[in-house]
Design an enzyme around this catalytic site. Structure first.
Site, mmCIF file in Angstrom:
data_model
loop_
_atom_site.group_PDB
_atom_site.id
_atom_site.type_symbol
_atom_site.label_atom_id
_atom_site.label_comp_id
_atom_site.label_asym_id
_atom_site.label_seq_id
_atom_site.Cartn_x
_atom_site.Cartn_y
_atom_site.Cartn_z
ATOM 1 N N SER A 303 43.195 38.926 39.632
ATOM 2 C CA SER A 303 42.490 40.179 39.946
ATOM 3 C C SER A 303 41.012 39.872 40.058
ATOM 4 C CB SER A 303 42.700 41.198 38.819
ATOM 5 O OG SER A 303 41.786 40.953 37.755
ATOM 6 N N ASP A 304 40.235 40.773 40.603
ATOM 7 C CA ASP A 304 38.790 40.625 40.498
ATOM 8 C C ASP A 304 38.364 41.291 39.178
ATOM 9 O OD1 ASP A 304 36.134 40.072 40.930
ATOM 10 O OD2 ASP A 304 36.060 40.861 42.967
#
Ligand code: BGC
Length: 746
Positions: A303-304
């Site tokens: 994920s960011d």
């Protein structure tokens, strides 16, 4: 069976089992290890925590230089079984401190039951920028302006070396977002607006970062980001809604990721934004069906920053953290950049126990993560050796930086051959970027926003210092005139300019990245416009040096420039290279990797549609300040003899396109030959033209070369309304410079 036969058989079987063991692929080893893991250990592998969570604090901020708080680190590794750590938690550290930090982390991880090393990842974006004294290369947009993929490969190879020198095996780079929305504050992190250019530069950076083998101690795993469609928010503001139909996603945003996956990229970071009302972290179609299914991606998706939590905190598509985790993991996220607490672990454990996230999904994610850890050689060599990295910040690495920067600065205007400057000219240097390293390096420079470059990079030359070194202090005068936001003393600048022969006006943007870089007006800031206008009244020739990460509109002052250099964010060698271009030692060869707009409300890309062109709309059609691909040289190039090997092409019969390029000027120069194709009639409105091939070549004065390209049916293809890639029969036009030729595809 005699005892001897039995023993020989045993020896044989053990030997062959060992051999089989050695031949196990990383994927098989990972699957076997997953079989031995508890649910807690698996969830830990899917968790990524930022280093700042384990650093000692002083007066409420992270202590510098960084020291590990071992109790906090133990909680992460021993209690939560955390599998990955990222970033820096503040400012850049020395290479020695990094080596110590990573070694301590690994020793703790290796003391655990299954001895699984931690995977450390970092934003090594334009060099290993979070390690002090590493080489700071031009940012990606400037690298793209070289139109020289081999340069990019070399720069990323050095970045990989210097990142491994800090014992870090994973970089969150390259950015493969399409830089087609000029307001977006991350456009300088991209390779520009053209999908083909982005694809070629992306492939080159994968080759540089990963080499032939990511287990090699001089290479790192790349991370493609931000998959996908992140770069085109409608408002131009970071992390705000994008509306991109799937046909356009597949036409413009997906091909570069597909090519990079094919080139062997092992990790992907996910787009923080939303597309068509759905955050990409929740989009199973994009994450699982397309990435892992269609593209056959076998690495893992991270994920960011905090983006799973943001599904409920920002996007409001989940009621709480637990629901957010369920949505994201079921959609296909394999690792969560949490980033500073253990709410992810707790929520995911509960979800699996309740049957809301299937164990098969967890096993898939963990197998992917561990496969990459095996491929990186982390299990065989979890600890680095400092003596392996003698070339960190070596003269050779710095020379390469100069070479890349010297091809990354574009000459956009040069009336009356003002440049190179004539010997003996008195030079007045002014503007907010004239004497600062910040606007040369931009963000991701020793810290996130690149705030300290003036201190940390003080042993490199600003533009002013380099001009003084080159031309002699006695020939150069200086006054700032203005900051980026407030006029300082424009009148002083004007007075000083009056006694010079030429003005070098350094304007653009100060460093920023991500949301802090949002703007509501693409026009260059008012004090800088004012300074340019005031200086124009002196009647002296002005060279604009544009140090900026996106094309700030300068239409109202452009007529006052006799020459314009677009320096982008060309890193620590920018000052030297600009001085060497001004004095003629370097012949500029960069070209614009994006369209430079003239008007705030006419932000067309070069691959606009016919209805957006001047022919259709003579008042407001496509009429940029400078076109994508534009860039001058101190010599001249003439194009002739455009030839196509056949006037018909078929699916199994490519055509050869050749053109003669001649250096008709007086000095050696590099020229990028750009081949565009126009589909004259198609079932989806075709763009006016698309770049389908390019090649950079070096020509001595008077020298002439034939440059040849092979075009096949794929190079003419597009995504049709059924979302299929197709090449439709019909007539196509090739254009190279001002030459054109037509052919038919049957
Ligand atoms: C950025 C990513 C970066 C990550 C880790 C995020 O805010 O969008 O590009 O890799 O932080 O620093």
């Amino acid at each position: 069976m005699t005892k001897i036969i039995f023993l020989s058989l045993l020896v044989f079987l053990t030997g062959s089992m060992q051999a089989q063991n050695q031949q196990e692929t990383p994927g098989q080893k990972a699957a076997a290890l997953v079989g031995k893991m508890t649910l807690e250990e698996k969830v830990g592998q899917m968790t990524q925590i930022s280093l700042e969570a384990f650093l000692k604090m002083e007066n409420g901020v992270v202590a510098e230089p960084h020291q590990l708080d071992m109790e906090k680190l133990k909680a992460a590794i021993q209690t939560y079984k955390v599998g990955s750590i990222l970033n820096v938690g503040g400012d850049a550290q020395t290479v020695k401190n990094w080596q110590g930090i990573i070694t301590s982390i690994q020793k703790l991880a290796l003391a655990e039951r299954l001895k699984i090393p931690v995977l450390y990842g970092i934003d090594a974006i334009h060099g290993n920028n979070y390690t002090l004294n590493s080489v700071l290369f031009p940012q990606q947009i400037a690298q793209a302006a070289t139109f020289n993929p081999e340069m990019v490969r070399k720069a990323t190879e050095v970045t990989a070396y210097e990142t491994r020198a800090s014992f870090i095996p994973w970089t969150f780079s390259p950015v493969l977002d399409l830089g087609r929305q000029p307001l977006w504050p991350r456009i300088w992190e991209t390779f520009g607006e053209d999908p083909y250019l982005v694809t070629k530069m992306g492939e080159a950076s994968i080759a540089g970062f990963q080499g032939k083998d990511i287990s090699d101690k001089y290479h790192v795993a790349a991370c493609l980001k931000h998959y996908m469609g992140y770069s085109m928010p409608l408002s131009g503001h970071d992390r705000t809604p994008a509306w991109i139909p799937e046909r356009e996603l597949r036409e413009y945003f997906l091909p570069q990721f597909a090519a990079a996956v094919k080139a062997g990229a092992r990790t992907v970071m996910v787009n923080s934004g939303e597309i068509n009302g759905l955050p990409v972290h929740a989009d199973k179609h994009i994450l699982t069906d397309i990435l892992k299914g269609e593209l056959g991606f076998t690495g893992f998706a991270v994920s960011d920053w905090q983006d799973i939590q943001y599904l409920y905190l920002r996007h409001h598509i989940a009621k709480d953290n637990k629901e957010a985790v369920m949505i994201a993991i079921n959609a296909g996220i394999d690792m969560s950049m949490v980033p500073t607490d253990y709410t992810f672990c707790e929520a995911l454990l509960a979800l699996v126990k309740e049957g809301k996230v299937p164990v098969s999904r967890i096993d898939d994610a963990v197998t992917r993560i561990l496969t990459v850890k095996y491929e990186m050689g982390l299990f065989d060599r979890p600890l680095g050796k400092a003596s392996d990295y003698k070339d960190f910040n070596s003269p050779a690495h710095n020379q390469l930086n100069y070479a890349v920067a010297s091809e990354s600065i574009a000459l956009l205007k040069n009336e009356a051959d003002l440049l190179p400057l004539k010997p003996g000219m008195k030079i007045f240097v002014t503007g907010p970027s004239a004497n600062s390293m910040r606007p040369l390096n931009g963000g991701w420079a020793r810290n996130w926003q690149g705030l300290n470059s003036d201190e940390t990079e003080s042993d490199h030359n600003t533009i002013l210092e380099a001009i003084q070194n080159k031309f002699g202090k006695e020939q150069v005068s200086y006054a700032p005139g203005t900051t980026f936001t407030d006029p300082v003393d424009i009148a002083v600048a004007v007075t000083q300019a009056a006694s010079a022969d030429v003005i070098v006006l350094c304007i653009g943007e100060n460093s920023y990245t991500e949301t802090p870089g949002n703007i509501s007006d693409l026009t260059l800031s008012a004090p800088q416009l004012e300074l340019a206008k005031a200086l124009s009244k002196t009647g002296k020739p002005i060279v604009f040096v544009l140090t900026e990460g996106r094309p700030r509109i300068i239409a109202q002052i452009e007529p006052y420039a006799t020459a314009v250099l677009h320096a982008f964010l060309s890193g620590n060698e920018s000052g030297n290279v600009i001085a060497d271009i001004l004095d003629g030692k370097i012949n500029p060869s960069a070209k614009l990797p994006y369209t430079y707009p003239r008007y705030t409300n006419a932000l067309h890309n070069y691959y606009h549609k016919y209805t957006e062109s001047m022919e259709f709309d003579p008042t407001a059609g496509y009429q940029p300040q400078w076109e994508f691909g534009f860039g001058l040289s101190y010599t001249q190039f003439k194009y002739s003899d455009l030839k196509i090997s056949s006037v018909t092409m078929s699916s199994n019969q490519p055509v050869q396109v050749s053109v003669r390029v001649t250096n008709t000027g007086k000095r050696e120069g590099k020229e990028t030959v750009l081949l565009y194709v126009s589909d004259l009639v198609a079932s989806v409105t075709p763009e006016v033209k698309r770049l389908r091939a390019f090649e950079k070549t070096d020509l001595k004065p008077g020298e002439s070369k034939i440059v040849t390209f092979t075009l096949d049916a794929a190079a003419l293809s597009f995504i049709n309304r059924d979302l299929q890639r197709t090449t439709e029969p019909g007539e196509f036009k090739i254009s190279i410079a001002d030459l054109t030729a037509n052919f038919n595809y049957n």
